[in-house]
Structure formats: C-alpha cells, structure tokens
Design a protein around this motif. Structure first.
Motif, mmCIF file in Angstrom:
data_model
loop_
_atom_site.group_PDB
_atom_site.id
_atom_site.type_symbol
_atom_site.label_atom_id
_atom_site.label_comp_id
_atom_site.label_asym_id
_atom_site.label_seq_id
_atom_site.Cartn_x
_atom_site.Cartn_y
_atom_site.Cartn_z
ATOM 1 N N LEU A 92 -82.776 -47.746 27.482
ATOM 2 C CA LEU A 92 -81.664 -48.788 27.039
ATOM 3 C C LEU A 92 -80.262 -48.302 27.987
ATOM 4 C CD1 LEU A 92 -80.691 -51.169 25.512
ATOM 5 C CD2 LEU A 92 -80.368 -49.656 23.554
ATOM 6 N N GLY A 93 -80.067 -46.994 27.834
ATOM 7 C CA GLY A 93 -78.824 -46.394 28.387
ATOM 8 C C GLY A 93 -78.601 -46.654 29.761
ATOM 9 N N LEU A 94 -79.661 -46.594 30.570
ATOM 10 C CA LEU A 94 -79.669 -46.905 31.999
ATOM 11 C C LEU A 94 -79.343 -48.369 32.240
ATOM 12 C CD1 LEU A 94 -82.720 -44.437 33.000
ATOM 13 C CD2 LEU A 94 -80.064 -44.380 33.680
ATOM 14 N N GLU A 95 -80.038 -49.151 31.309
ATOM 15 C CA GLU A 95 -79.861 -50.575 31.485
ATOM 16 C C GLU A 95 -78.194 -50.860 31.264
ATOM 17 O OE1 GLU A 95 -81.606 -55.136 30.079
ATOM 18 O OE2 GLU A 95 -82.523 -53.192 29.383
ATOM 19 N N ALA A 96 -77.817 -50.204 30.230
ATOM 20 C CA ALA A 96 -76.333 -50.419 29.843
ATOM 21 C C ALA A 96 -75.373 -50.092 30.927
ATOM 22 C CB ALA A 96 -75.999 -49.798 28.430
ATOM 23 N N ARG A 98 -76.215 -49.968 34.159
ATOM 24 C CA ARG A 98 -76.519 -51.029 35.135
ATOM 25 C C ARG A 98 -75.730 -52.180 35.049
ATOM 26 N NH1 ARG A 98 -82.124 -49.094 35.537
ATOM 27 N NH2 ARG A 98 -82.637 -50.366 33.938
ATOM 28 N N HIS A 99 -75.223 -52.400 34.008
ATOM 29 C CA HIS A 99 -74.662 -53.566 33.337
ATOM 30 C C HIS A 99 -73.295 -53.353 32.901
ATOM 31 C CE1 HIS A 99 -77.969 -56.659 33.540
ATOM 32 N NE2 HIS A 99 -78.631 -55.599 32.727
ATOM 33 N N GLY A 100 -72.662 -52.513 33.544
ATOM 34 C CA GLY A 100 -71.101 -52.216 33.368
ATOM 35 C C GLY A 100 -70.649 -51.006 32.578
ATOM 36 N N ALA A 101 -71.421 -50.703 31.842
ATOM 37 C CA ALA A 101 -71.327 -49.442 30.839
ATOM 38 C C ALA A 101 -70.992 -48.143 31.743
ATOM 39 C CB ALA A 101 -72.115 -49.138 29.774
ATOM 40 N N GLN A 102 -69.782 -47.466 31.209
ATOM 41 C CA GLN A 102 -69.530 -46.269 31.996
ATOM 42 C C GLN A 102 -70.336 -45.120 31.376
ATOM 43 O OE1 GLN A 102 -67.090 -45.285 34.402
ATOM 44 N NE2 GLN A 102 -67.251 -47.342 34.743
ATOM 45 N N ASP A 103 -70.711 -45.095 30.028
ATOM 46 C CA ASP A 103 -71.537 -43.994 29.624
ATOM 47 C C ASP A 103 -72.264 -44.588 28.310
ATOM 48 O OD1 ASP A 103 -72.784 -41.622 29.026
ATOM 49 O OD2 ASP A 103 -70.705 -40.720 29.451
ATOM 50 N N TYR A 104 -73.064 -43.894 27.534
ATOM 51 C CA TYR A 104 -73.945 -44.203 26.703
ATOM 52 C C TYR A 104 -74.183 -43.215 25.830
ATOM 53 C CZ TYR A 104 -78.733 -45.293 24.527
ATOM 54 O OH TYR A 104 -79.694 -45.946 23.690
ATOM 55 N N LEU A 105 -73.829 -43.209 24.346
ATOM 56 C CA LEU A 105 -73.916 -42.454 23.565
ATOM 57 C C LEU A 105 -74.780 -42.708 22.254
ATOM 58 C CD1 LEU A 105 -70.033 -41.424 23.471
ATOM 59 C CD2 LEU A 105 -72.043 -40.211 24.675
ATOM 60 N N VAL A 106 -75.340 -41.779 21.655
ATOM 61 C CA VAL A 106 -76.404 -42.062 20.497
ATOM 62 C C VAL A 106 -75.395 -41.546 19.264
ATOM 63 C CG1 VAL A 106 -78.213 -41.272 19.104
ATOM 64 C CG2 VAL A 106 -78.427 -41.734 21.672
ATOM 65 N N LYS A 107 -75.173 -42.349 18.438
ATOM 66 C CA LYS A 107 -74.224 -41.974 17.150
ATOM 67 C C LYS A 107 -74.635 -40.687 16.553
ATOM 68 C CE LYS A 107 -73.627 -46.948 16.046
ATOM 69 N NZ LYS A 107 -73.651 -47.797 15.171
ATOM 70 N N GLY A 108 -73.501 -39.903 16.287
ATOM 71 C CA GLY A 108 -73.786 -38.619 15.588
ATOM 72 C C GLY A 108 -74.315 -37.348 16.355
ATOM 73 N N GLN A 109 -74.306 -37.681 17.770
ATOM 74 C CA GLN A 109 -75.022 -36.464 18.394
ATOM 75 C C GLN A 109 -73.803 -35.983 19.589
ATOM 76 O OE1 GLN A 109 -78.728 -37.402 20.756
ATOM 77 N NE2 GLN A 109 -79.746 -38.000 19.037
ATOM 78 N N THR A 110 -72.504 -36.354 19.190
ATOM 79 C CA THR A 110 -71.679 -36.006 20.061
ATOM 80 C C THR A 110 -70.235 -35.489 19.260
ATOM 81 O OG1 THR A 110 -72.153 -37.485 21.725
ATOM 82 C CG2 THR A 110 -70.036 -36.563 21.945
ATOM 83 N N ASP A 111 -69.777 -34.471 19.457
ATOM 84 C CA ASP A 111 -68.644 -34.130 18.702
ATOM 85 C C ASP A 111 -67.448 -34.567 19.127
ATOM 86 O OD1 ASP A 111 -67.012 -32.216 20.398
ATOM 87 O OD2 ASP A 111 -68.973 -31.254 20.615
ATOM 88 N N PHE A 112 -66.416 -34.766 18.598
ATOM 89 C CA PHE A 112 -65.222 -35.642 19.153
ATOM 90 C C PHE A 112 -64.404 -34.919 20.326
ATOM 91 C CE2 PHE A 112 -66.138 -37.696 15.172
ATOM 92 C CZ PHE A 112 -65.915 -39.129 15.560
ATOM 93 N N LYS A 113 -64.331 -33.782 20.477
ATOM 94 C CA LYS A 113 -63.612 -33.354 21.611
ATOM 95 C C LYS A 113 -64.481 -33.877 22.906
ATOM 96 C CE LYS A 113 -61.350 -29.349 19.735
ATOM 97 N NZ LYS A 113 -61.124 -27.778 19.745
ATOM 98 N N ARG A 114 -65.818 -33.396 22.642
ATOM 99 C CA ARG A 114 -66.489 -34.000 23.770
ATOM 100 C C ARG A 114 -66.519 -35.539 24.007
ATOM 101 N NH1 ARG A 114 -72.266 -35.653 24.422
ATOM 102 N NH2 ARG A 114 -72.878 -35.318 26.275
#
Length: 200
Positions: A92-96, A98-114
């Motif tokens: 789904l991330g790769l498809e997103a 391909r359709h114009g997203a700059q990145d794809y993040l899973v909720k809760g898996q990224t700290d806010f500095k990152r």
C-alpha cells in the motif's frame, strides 16, 4: 523557514491529539496544525489555508484507500502529501507513492523529531520536483518554432506562475548592459550601475 503549516486529515481524535502534542514539543521550526476529520473538509481547507504539507489518513468516513490520496493530490498537486495509516502494508505504501505521496508512515511507529525531518525532506523533494517540471516546460518552449520574443513571454509567464513572484524578468546582454528583454512587475532601470572602477 520559521514555521510550517500542516494540514492533518485524520478522523481519530486520539491520533490527532497525539500529533498536536508531538508537534508542540518541537520548537524549530514551529509547526501550525490545521485539522480536518473528513476528506471534504480537508479539501476545503486546502483552498482556504496556507498549507505547506499534508498528513493524510487513508481511512476517512467519506473516503478510503488510494482514492483518498488521488483526490488530495488532484486538488493540491504542488503540496507534498505524507500518508498515515494504521496498517503496516508495504504494498500500500508503494502504491501511495506511485500516486503522488512523498512518503508513507505507520501510525505510532515514528517519533516526532523524525516525523518533522520527514516533512522537511518531503517539502524539499516537492520543491525540486516542481523546479524540474518548470525546467522541462521551459526547454519545451525553447524547442518550439516561432519568434524568440513570443517564447520569452511564455517562459516569463511560466516562471511567474510557478514561483508566484510579483515581479519576473528576463534580461539579455547588450554591450555592457543587461536591459529587460521581457519583464512583468519591474520599473525600468535608470542606466547602468557601475562600481568605483567604472565597471558595470
């Protein structure tokens, strides 16, 4: 950049609260959050608010999946979009992307500095992408037959449209001077500016 305006399109109040609290802790640059809990509301805010980047949940009450992304990308092709999802689904991330997203993040898996760094990088990639598109457009204009003055005016219009600058000009050298060949928004210059040695 002193501040970044983020449109968060997210229908889960708990997730939105976490995003707001996380960005409050970051002081440089500062982040201003605009929130929408429906796609329709988010699309309206893209028209009315000075949005720099979009954080987009793909599962909304009025739209879901890649179609959600397509609609936002169509409405705001120049604004970088980061897709947020609760699913750890690389396909789904790769498809997103391909359709114009700059990145794809899973909720809760990224700290806010990152996350802040991801947003800044996405904005820079989008800026470079638009400059490349403008360069291709200018090269296309230059390769068409016709009078150079007509081409120059079309190039000027493209630059002004994409940069949203109030004043744009193309200057060509004539002897020691670089007078306006075409311009929009500038007053005519008063002669040649020279240094203390008389050089222009």
């Amino acid at each position: 950049m002193d501040s970044i305006n983020i449109l968060v399109v997210e229908d889960n109040p708990a997730d939105l609260r976490l995003i707001r609290e996380g960005f409050v802790e970051l002081t440089q640059p500062q982040f201003k959050i605009f929130a929408a809990n429906r796609l329709a509301q988010g699309l309206d805010q893209l028209l009315t608010e000075p949005v720099d980047v979009v954080l987009l949940d793909l599962s909304l009450p009025d739209s879901s999946g890649i179609e959600t992304l397509k609609r936002v990308h169509t409405a705001a092709a120049k604004i970088p979009i980061i897709v947020l999802t609760g699913l750890d689904d690389e396909a789904l991330g790769l498809e997103a992307m391909r359709h114009g997203a700059q990145d794809y993040l899973v909720k809760g898996q990224t700290d806010f500095k990152r996350l802040a760094r991801i947003l800044l990088f996405a904005m820079e990639r989008k800026r470079i992408e638009h400059l490349q598109q403008l360069s291709y457009e200018i090269l296309g204009i230059l390769n068409e037959p016709g009078a150079f003055s007509v081409m120059a005016n079309r190039i000027l219009a493209a630059i002004q449209r994409d940069t949203q600058c109030d004043a744009v000009s193309i200057r060509l050298r004539v002897g020691e001077d670089y007078p306006f060949f075409v311009q929009n928004g500038f007053a005519e210059a008063d002669g040649i500016c020279r240094d203390e040695n008389g050089k222009p």
